[in-house]
Scaffold this motif. Structure first.
Motif, PDB file in Angstrom:
ATOM      1  N   ASP A 158      90.768  24.281  33.863  1.00  0.00           N
ATOM      2  CA  ASP A 158      90.258  25.516  33.662  1.00  0.00           C
ATOM      3  C   ASP A 158      88.834  25.317  33.837  1.00  0.00           C
ATOM      4  N   THR A 159      88.055  24.097  33.886  1.00  0.00           N
ATOM      5  CA  THR A 159      86.803  23.811  33.768  1.00  0.00           C
ATOM      6  C   THR A 159      86.295  24.300  35.504  1.00  0.00           C
ATOM      7  N   CYS A 160      87.330  24.378  36.323  1.00  0.00           N
ATOM      8  CA  CYS A 160      86.971  24.645  37.774  1.00  0.00           C
ATOM      9  C   CYS A 160      86.400  26.099  37.884  1.00  0.00           C
ATOM     10  N   ARG A 161      86.669  26.853  37.106  1.00  0.00           N
ATOM     11  CA  ARG A 161      86.352  27.985  36.943  1.00  0.00           C
ATOM     12  C   ARG A 161      84.573  28.172  37.150  1.00  0.00           C
ATOM     13  N   ALA A 162      83.885  26.986  36.586  1.00  0.00           N
ATOM     14  CA  ALA A 162      82.294  27.065  36.657  1.00  0.00           C
ATOM     15  C   ALA A 162      82.026  26.642  38.211  1.00  0.00           C
ATOM     16  N   LEU A 163      82.885  26.505  39.067  1.00  0.00           N
ATOM     17  CA  LEU A 163      82.468  25.948  40.469  1.00  0.00           C
ATOM     18  C   LEU A 163      81.977  27.105  41.339  1.00  0.00           C
ATOM     19  N   TYR A 164      82.436  28.235  40.915  1.00  0.00           N
ATOM     20  CA  TYR A 164      82.123  29.374  41.609  1.00  0.00           C
ATOM     21  C   TYR A 164      82.380  30.854  41.005  1.00  0.00           C
ATOM     22  N   LYS A 165      81.773  31.737  41.462  1.00  0.00           N
ATOM     23  CA  LYS A 165      81.559  33.109  40.541  1.00  0.00           C
ATOM     24  C   LYS A 165      81.777  34.307  41.488  1.00  0.00           C
ATOM     25  N   TYR A 166      82.460  35.236  40.925  1.00  0.00           N
ATOM     26  CA  TYR A 166      82.632  36.474  41.481  1.00  0.00           C
ATOM     27  C   TYR A 166      81.445  37.670  41.294  1.00  0.00           C
ATOM     28  N   PHE A 167      80.969  38.419  42.188  1.00  0.00           N
ATOM     29  CA  PHE A 167      80.184  39.318  41.999  1.00  0.00           C
ATOM     30  C   PHE A 167      80.369  40.655  42.803  1.00  0.00           C
ATOM     31  N   THR A 168      79.964  41.731  42.269  1.00  0.00           N
ATOM     32  CA  THR A 168      79.783  43.095  42.925  1.00  0.00           C
ATOM     33  C   THR A 168      78.165  43.479  42.774  1.00  0.00           C
ATOM     34  N   ASP A 169      77.489  42.902  42.090  1.00  0.00           N
ATOM     35  CA  ASP A 169      76.080  43.359  41.939  1.00  0.00           C
ATOM     36  C   ASP A 169      75.209  42.255  42.748  1.00  0.00           C
TER      37      ASP A 169
END
Length: 191
Positions: A158-169
């Motif tokens: 679950d730490t792999c979530r910190a490797l990328y992020k989703y954005f709309t703004d």
């Protein structure tokens, strides 16, 4: 900062994606950033290039030499700089090397492949560059669900979530790509 944008080359995608990616490119260029991309003139790639140019940014295209003969009609020949490679693999390596950050815009199988390669390299500690999804119209929601399922099934920490992020703004995405530090994690936190 040189921002590598991955996205579709297709000229049949909905105009909402084209418009949003052009606006993104212009926004980032006006903030002082430049584009590294696969030198496409259509789809999300073409939109990113037009936007960066309109915003005053420089664009650096990277293409395999065979595109000159076989796919010339799809190439944006108006790049400020062009790098030619022997293979598609080398093309990705050059873009990865030139980039300070990555933005994934809506795309198909090639875009997925580019994302998963840079994600894997980041997980393995080969780079610490920010990876942002520009999630126009929820395009990447199902990919997010797939990755969450992969985490639930213990194929990915679950730490792999910190490797990328989703954005709309765009403002939030810019803040992330200019300041991401992976929450201080190292490769040992990810394996």
């Amino acid at each position: 900062m040189n921002i590598c944008v991955f996205g579709a080359a297709s000229n049949t995608i909905d105009e909402k994606y084209i418009t949003a990616v052009e606006e993104m490119g212009e926004f980032l260029a006006k903030k002082g950033h430049n584009l590294v991309f696969g030198s496409g003139k259509t789809g999300s790639m073409g939109a990113a290039a037009r936007g960066f140019k309109r915003g005053g940014g420089k664009i650096h295209g990277v293409i395999p030499k065979f595109f000159k003969e076989d796919l010339s009609d799809f190439v944006n020949w108006n790049c400020d700089e062009m790098t030619y490679t022997e293979t598609m693999r080398e093309r990705k390596a050059v873009m990865e090397e030139l980039a300070d950050a990555f933005i994934i815009t809506p795309g198909g199988i090639g875009t997925y492949e580019e994302f998963f390669e840079i994600l894997t390299l980041k997980q393995l500690g080969r780079h610490r560059k920010p990876i942002a999804f520009y999630n126009i119209g929820g395009y990447y929601d199902k990919l997010d669900s797939l990755i969450e399922f992969t985490i639930e099934e213990k194929f990915l920490k679950d730490t792999c979530r910190a490797l990328y992020k989703y954005f709309t703004d765009l403002d939030e995405m810019l803040k992330y790509i200019e300041n991401d530090d992976m929450d201080g994690m190292t490769v040992h936190d990810l394996k």
